[in-house]
Design a protein around this motif. Structure first.
Motif, PDB file in Angstrom:
ATOM      1  N   ASP A 114      37.867  39.058  48.139  1.00 20.90           N
ATOM      2  CA  ASP A 114      39.034  38.254  47.782  1.00 20.90           C
ATOM      3  C   ASP A 114      40.008  39.115  46.985  1.00 20.90           C
ATOM      4  OD1 ASP A 114      37.911  38.473  45.248  1.00 20.90           O
ATOM      5  OD2 ASP A 114      37.191  36.412  45.205  1.00 20.90           O
ATOM      6  N   ALA A 115      41.141  38.529  46.649  1.00 19.11           N
ATOM      7  CA  ALA A 115      42.198  39.272  45.952  1.00 19.11           C
ATOM      8  C   ALA A 115      41.754  39.752  44.577  1.00 19.11           C
ATOM      9  CB  ALA A 115      43.447  38.402  45.832  1.00 19.11           C
ATOM     10  N   LYS A 116      40.963  38.948  43.895  1.00 21.80           N
ATOM     11  CA  LYS A 116      40.521  39.316  42.549  1.00 21.80           C
ATOM     12  C   LYS A 116      39.618  40.554  42.570  1.00 21.80           C
ATOM     13  CE  LYS A 116      38.349  37.420  38.432  1.00 21.80           C
ATOM     14  NZ  LYS A 116      37.714  36.240  37.830  1.00 21.80           N
ATOM     15  N   THR A 117      38.657  40.577  43.476  1.00 23.92           N
ATOM     16  CA  THR A 117      37.772  41.753  43.539  1.00 23.92           C
ATOM     17  C   THR A 117      38.513  42.968  44.096  1.00 23.92           C
ATOM     18  OG1 THR A 117      36.858  41.046  45.667  1.00 23.92           O
ATOM     19  CG2 THR A 117      35.621  40.445  43.682  1.00 23.92           C
ATOM     20  N   TRP A 118      39.477  42.726  45.010  1.00 23.42           N
ATOM     21  CA  TRP A 118      40.269  43.840  45.527  1.00 23.42           C
ATOM     22  C   TRP A 118      41.037  44.489  44.380  1.00 23.42           C
ATOM     23  CZ3 TRP A 118      44.865  46.210  45.790  1.00 23.42           C
ATOM     24  CH2 TRP A 118      45.081  47.109  46.841  1.00 23.42           C
ATOM     25  N   ALA A 119      41.657  43.653  43.553  1.00 24.47           N
ATOM     26  CA  ALA A 119      42.444  44.166  42.426  1.00 24.47           C
ATOM     27  C   ALA A 119      41.558  44.912  41.434  1.00 24.47           C
ATOM     28  CB  ALA A 119      43.175  43.026  41.736  1.00 24.47           C
ATOM     29  N   LYS A 120      40.381  44.387  41.179  1.00 21.72           N
ATOM     30  CA  LYS A 120      39.457  45.040  40.250  1.00 21.72           C
ATOM     31  C   LYS A 120      39.054  46.423  40.768  1.00 21.72           C
ATOM     32  CE  LYS A 120      34.914  44.505  38.149  1.00 21.72           C
ATOM     33  NZ  LYS A 120      33.722  43.650  38.036  1.00 21.72           N
ATOM     34  N   GLN A 121      38.703  46.492  42.035  1.00 19.48           N
ATOM     35  CA  GLN A 121      38.289  47.766  42.618  1.00 19.48           C
ATOM     36  C   GLN A 121      39.467  48.742  42.696  1.00 19.48           C
ATOM     37  OE1 GLN A 121      36.076  47.071  46.243  1.00 19.48           O
ATOM     38  NE2 GLN A 121      34.666  45.667  45.212  1.00 19.48           N
ATOM     39  N   ALA A 122      40.646  48.222  43.012  1.00 15.89           N
ATOM     40  CA  ALA A 122      41.838  49.083  43.071  1.00 15.89           C
ATOM     41  C   ALA A 122      42.159  49.650  41.691  1.00 15.89           C
ATOM     42  CB  ALA A 122      43.022  48.305  43.625  1.00 15.89           C
ATOM     43  N   ARG A 123      42.084  48.810  40.658  1.00 13.92           N
ATOM     44  CA  ARG A 123      42.345  49.293  39.289  1.00 13.92           C
ATOM     45  C   ARG A 123      41.346  50.374  38.893  1.00 13.92           C
ATOM     46  NH1 ARG A 123      43.150  43.873  38.294  1.00 13.92           N
ATOM     47  NH2 ARG A 123      41.069  43.679  37.398  1.00 13.92           N
ATOM     48  N   PHE A 124      40.092  50.197  39.263  1.00  9.17           N
ATOM     49  CA  PHE A 124      39.077  51.200  38.958  1.00  9.17           C
ATOM     50  C   PHE A 124      39.442  52.542  39.595  1.00  9.17           C
ATOM     51  CE2 PHE A 124      35.307  53.483  40.467  1.00  9.17           C
ATOM     52  CZ  PHE A 124      34.763  53.850  39.254  1.00  9.17           C
ATOM     53  N   LEU A 125      39.761  52.525  40.890  1.00  9.31           N
ATOM     54  CA  LEU A 125      40.115  53.772  41.578  1.00  9.31           C
ATOM     55  C   LEU A 125      41.405  54.364  41.023  1.00  9.31           C
ATOM     56  CD1 LEU A 125      39.134  52.854  45.232  1.00  9.31           C
ATOM     57  CD2 LEU A 125      37.973  54.469  43.703  1.00  9.31           C
ATOM     58  N   GLN A 126      42.351  53.506  40.665  1.00 13.99           N
ATOM     59  CA  GLN A 126      43.596  53.990  40.092  1.00 13.99           C
ATOM     60  C   GLN A 126      43.341  54.661  38.743  1.00 13.99           C
ATOM     61  OE1 GLN A 126      46.536  50.975  39.264  1.00 13.99           O
ATOM     62  NE2 GLN A 126      48.192  52.394  39.761  1.00 13.99           N
ATOM     63  N   SER A 127      42.445  54.096  37.951  1.00  7.36           N
ATOM     64  CA  SER A 127      42.136  54.699  36.646  1.00  7.36           C
ATOM     65  C   SER A 127      41.470  56.051  36.803  1.00  7.36           C
ATOM     66  CB  SER A 127      41.247  53.771  35.821  1.00  7.36           C
ATOM     67  OG  SER A 127      39.925  53.760  36.328  1.00  7.36           O
ATOM     68  N   ARG A 128      40.862  56.277  37.941  1.00  6.03           N
ATOM     69  CA  ARG A 128      40.244  57.567  38.223  1.00  6.03           C
ATOM     70  C   ARG A 128      41.219  58.574  38.807  1.00  6.03           C
ATOM     71  NH1 ARG A 128      34.596  58.119  37.720  1.00  6.03           N
ATOM     72  NH2 ARG A 128      33.974  56.443  36.337  1.00  6.03           N
ATOM     73  N   GLY A 129      42.466  58.164  39.006  1.00  3.79           N
ATOM     74  CA  GLY A 129      43.510  59.102  39.425  1.00  3.79           C
ATOM     75  C   GLY A 129      43.733  59.200  40.916  1.00  3.79           C
ATOM     76  N   PHE A 130      43.297  58.216  41.672  1.00  2.00           N
ATOM     77  CA  PHE A 130      43.522  58.243  43.118  1.00  2.00           C
ATOM     78  C   PHE A 130      44.852  57.569  43.441  1.00  2.00           C
ATOM     79  CE2 PHE A 130      38.895  58.561  42.739  1.00  2.00           C
ATOM     80  CZ  PHE A 130      38.696  59.723  43.468  1.00  2.00           C
ATOM     81  N   SER A 131      45.498  58.037  44.499  1.00  5.83           N
ATOM     82  CA  SER A 131      46.808  57.513  44.879  1.00  5.83           C
ATOM     83  C   SER A 131      46.679  56.135  45.511  1.00  5.83           C
ATOM     84  CB  SER A 131      47.488  58.463  45.862  1.00  5.83           C
ATOM     85  OG  SER A 131      46.813  58.423  47.104  1.00  5.83           O
ATOM     86  N   ASP A 133      47.920  55.111  48.345  1.00  7.86           N
ATOM     87  CA  ASP A 133      47.580  55.219  49.763  1.00  7.86           C
ATOM     88  C   ASP A 133      46.088  55.431  49.955  1.00  7.86           C
ATOM     89  OD1 ASP A 133      50.234  54.904  50.479  1.00  7.86           O
ATOM     90  OD2 ASP A 133      50.612  57.061  50.611  1.00  7.86           O
ATOM     91  N   THR A 134      45.517  56.272  49.132  1.00  5.76           N
ATOM     92  CA  THR A 134      44.084  56.534  49.219  1.00  5.76           C
ATOM     93  C   THR A 134      43.281  55.276  48.886  1.00  5.76           C
ATOM     94  OG1 THR A 134      44.440  58.847  48.638  1.00  5.76           O
ATOM     95  CG2 THR A 134      42.219  57.977  48.347  1.00  5.76           C
ATOM     96  N   ILE A 135      43.715  54.565  47.870  1.00  5.69           N
ATOM     97  CA  ILE A 135      43.017  53.335  47.470  1.00  5.69           C
ATOM     98  C   ILE A 135      43.059  52.326  48.612  1.00  5.69           C
ATOM     99  CG2 ILE A 135      43.121  51.342  45.919  1.00  5.69           C
ATOM    100  CD1 ILE A 135      44.157  53.341  43.758  1.00  5.69           C
ATOM    101  N   ARG A 136      44.202  52.190  49.261  1.00  5.58           N
ATOM    102  CA  ARG A 136      44.308  51.248  50.394  1.00  5.58           C
ATOM    103  C   ARG A 136      43.368  51.640  51.524  1.00  5.58           C
ATOM    104  NH1 ARG A 136      50.518  50.627  49.714  1.00  5.58           N
ATOM    105  NH2 ARG A 136      50.566  48.677  48.541  1.00  5.58           N
ATOM    106  N   LYS A 137      43.284  52.941  51.810  1.00  6.82           N
ATOM    107  CA  LYS A 137      42.370  53.389  52.871  1.00  6.82           C
ATOM    108  C   LYS A 137      40.928  53.066  52.514  1.00  6.82           C
ATOM    109  CE  LYS A 137      45.242  57.210  54.400  1.00  6.82           C
ATOM    110  NZ  LYS A 137      45.424  58.657  54.361  1.00  6.82           N
ATOM    111  N   VAL A 138      40.565  53.329  51.292  1.00 13.01           N
ATOM    112  CA  VAL A 138      39.185  53.096  50.867  1.00 13.01           C
ATOM    113  C   VAL A 138      38.840  51.614  50.890  1.00 13.01           C
ATOM    114  CG1 VAL A 138      37.597  53.263  48.915  1.00 13.01           C
ATOM    115  CG2 VAL A 138      39.006  55.213  49.538  1.00 13.01           C
ATOM    116  N   LEU A 139      39.753  50.797  50.453  1.00 10.21           N
ATOM    117  CA  LEU A 139      39.499  49.355  50.396  1.00 10.21           C
ATOM    118  C   LEU A 139      39.848  48.672  51.720  1.00 10.21           C
ATOM    119  CD1 LEU A 139      40.684  48.529  46.773  1.00 10.21           C
ATOM    120  CD2 LEU A 139      38.395  49.084  47.606  1.00 10.21           C
ATOM    121  N   ARG A 140      40.029  49.462  52.748  1.00  7.76           N
ATOM    122  CA  ARG A 140      40.227  49.006  54.122  1.00  7.76           C
ATOM    123  C   ARG A 140      41.480  48.169  54.328  1.00  7.76           C
ATOM    124  NH1 ARG A 140      34.949  49.001  52.850  1.00  7.76           N
ATOM    125  NH2 ARG A 140      33.769  50.629  53.891  1.00  7.76           N
ATOM    126  N   GLU A 141      42.522  48.574  53.613  1.00  6.99           N
ATOM    127  CA  GLU A 141      43.881  48.065  53.824  1.00  6.99           C
ATOM    128  C   GLU A 141      43.936  46.577  54.140  1.00  6.99           C
ATOM    129  OE1 GLU A 141      46.466  50.421  53.656  1.00  6.99           O
ATOM    130  OE2 GLU A 141      47.959  49.855  55.092  1.00  6.99           O
TER     131      GLU A 141
END
Length: 148
Positions: A114-131, A133-141
């Protein structure tokens, strides 16, 4: 130049590689700016101090946990020149997406449902310095409207 200053610098370098800027910061209270500069120049001539070597070691030790943006930022914070940082970043073995997937897989066990878990996972990857575009690819867009 005092022997105590030289000993402290060698002790620091024996533990791990340091950038020139890090050593300046750590040694400035133990000697004059001229003494520190002369000592660091001698260490560089002798091959004991190298910003390029430090940058490569730094990137290789952290590339499995952080994205390129975070690594570049951390290198700048440590006084590494852009050319040395670029050379070190080029030596990374895995591409950004593969590294992001590995970081994501170590932390999360399933794709966001869902949107909440997507946002949580995206924030985690963003805090690790990933772009983004990369985050979208990993989280399957997922569709934009679901995770806004």
């Amino acid at each position: 130049m005092s022997d105590a200053l030289r000993e402290k610098a060698l002790r620091l370098l024996a533990r791990r590689d340091h950038s020139r800027a890090e050593l300046v910061r750590k040694l400035r209270e133990d000697g004059s700016a001229e003494d520190v500069a002369a000592l660091l120049a001698r260490l560089e001539e002798g091959g004991l101090l190298s910003d390029a070597r430090f940058a490569k070691q730094f990137v290789s030790s952290r590339a499995t946990r952080f994205g390129a943006r975070r690594l570049a930022h951390d290198l700048r914070q440590r006084g590494i020149s852009d050319s040395d940082a670029t050379d070190a970043m080029a030596s990374m073995e895995l591409d950004e997406t593969a590294r992001a997937r590995a970081v994501w897989a170590r932390r999360f066990d399933c794709a966001p449902q869902d949107a909440k878990t997507w946002a949580k996972q995206a924030r985690f990857l963003q805090s690790r310095g990933f772009s983004t575009d990369t985050i979208r690819k990993v989280l399957r867009e997922q569709p934009e409207q679901e995770h806004e």
